[in-house]
Design a protein around this motif. Structure first.
Motif, PDB file in Angstrom:
ATOM      1  N   GLN A   1       0.667  -1.078   0.194  1.00 58.19           N
ATOM      2  CA  GLN A   1      -0.058   0.006   0.022  1.00 58.19           C
ATOM      3  C   GLN A   1       0.804   1.114  -0.086  1.00 58.19           C
TER       4      GLN A   1
ATOM      5  N   LYS B   1       2.068   1.550  -3.583  1.00 65.69           N
ATOM      6  CA  LYS B   1       0.762   1.803  -4.334  1.00 65.69           C
ATOM      7  C   LYS B   1       0.604   3.368  -4.190  1.00 65.69           C
ATOM      8  N   ALA B   2       0.538   3.728  -3.123  1.00 67.82           N
ATOM      9  CA  ALA B   2       0.178   5.434  -2.847  1.00 67.82           C
ATOM     10  C   ALA B   2       1.403   6.164  -3.649  1.00 67.82           C
ATOM     11  N   ASP B   3       2.501   5.868  -3.505  1.00 72.12           N
ATOM     12  CA  ASP B   3       3.661   6.524  -4.197  1.00 72.12           C
ATOM     13  C   ASP B   3       3.411   6.398  -5.792  1.00 72.12           C
TER      14      ASP B   3
ATOM     15  N   ASP C   1       1.236   5.342  -7.685  1.00 73.37           N
ATOM     16  CA  ASP C   1      -0.243   6.006  -8.268  1.00 73.37           C
ATOM     17  C   ASP C   1       0.040   7.667  -8.395  1.00 73.37           C
ATOM     18  N   ALA C   2       0.562   8.110  -7.432  1.00 67.83           N
ATOM     19  CA  ALA C   2       0.731   9.611  -7.384  1.00 67.83           C
ATOM     20  C   ALA C   2       1.492   9.992  -8.656  1.00 67.83           C
TER      21      ALA C   2
END
Ligand SMILES: [Fe+2]
Ligand SMILES: [Fe+2]
Length: 257
Positions: free
Chosen positions: A230, A233-235, A237-238
């Motif tokens: 997660q 993914k946050a990294d 995706d941004a």
């Protein structure tokens, strides 16, 4: 990051770090071998993927960076193998076996997939070297001191690979001159992101994993599989959005959940 003398998280918190295999409880040793073997399995595999592309980049800087990435992965393979061999006959056999494996036989799926184009080389570095950086960061300052010391160089190497990939995917989408040199378009950049994204998410392993829980409890990894996935993914995706591409469906093409 500097390496502390005492364990910083998990069940061994506050104890002096482990320096030798003789000091390890059996379960700690088995967990650590698994972690190092998984890491080691990616290094020469990655050299194999990069090797045909060392002299294919559209700029002289690209060629230098490809050669450097291949050298860094071989360096990491050399270090990981040395760590494996320190475990005695079991580790020696694992290290020797890694040198025989070829594409299609590697432990993790992402490392069995060849690069199809220069854009695809950049897409792999963007998605998978960032994965490697997260995996290594999870072992920064870990409870096994010899591994923690190696992280001080390896983490920086992976940061360099990932930032190269991110910059070039950005350039393919945003810099018409670089896109022209690559003979590529925005849709080629989207295609490679779509290809590597599910592979990248899969490398973090099963969400429900006894092995992952144990690695955290023993201070070998800072975060468990799902938490690390997660964070990654946050990294990514941004970064995908900032470049102006679409974030792929995180369920699509996944084999490990
Ligand atoms: Fe690596
Ligand atoms: Fe790398």
């Amino acid at each position: 990051m500097s390496v502390s003398r005492s364990v910083k998280w998990g069940d061994l918190l506050g104890m002096r770090k482990i320096e030798t295999v003789e000091q390890m409880p059996e379960e700690y040793k088995n967990t650590l071998i698994k972690v190092i073997y998984a890491l080691a399995s990616t290094e020469f595999a990655s050299v194999e993927q990069h090797q045909p592309w060392i002299n294919q980049g559209p700029t002289s800087e690209d060629r230098y960076i490809q050669a450097q990435i291949a050298a860094d992965e071989a360096h990491q393979g050399f270090i990981d193998s040395r760590l494996l061999r320190s475990f005695g006959p079991e580790g020696e056999e694992k290290a020797a076996n890694l040198l025989k494996l070829r594409m299609g036989e590697h432990l993790l799926s992402a490392f069995n997939v060849p690069f199809e184009s220069w854009v695809d080389v950049c897409g792999f570095c963007f998605a998978l070297d960032l994965v490697a950086w997260y995996h290594l960061r999870a072992m920064e300052n870990c409870s096994y001191a010899p591994l923690a010391r190696e992280m001080t160089t390896m983490v920086g190497e992976e940061r360099f690979h990932a930032s190269f990939g991110a910059r070039r995917i950005h350039d393919i989408v945003r810099d018409p001159e670089y896109a022209r040199l690559c003979g590529a378009t925005k849709s080629d950049a989207q295609k490679t992101v779509d290809k590597w994204y599910p592979q990248a998410l899969d490398t973090f392993g099963a969400a429900d994993s006894k092995f992952s829980t144990m690695a955290v409890a023993y201070g070998i990894r800072r975060w468990g599989n799902e938490e690390l996935r997660q964070m990654y993914k946050a990294d990514i995706d941004a970064q995908i959005k900032a470049i102006g591409l679409e974030v792929p469906d995180p369920q699509k093409g996944r084999k490990i959940v």
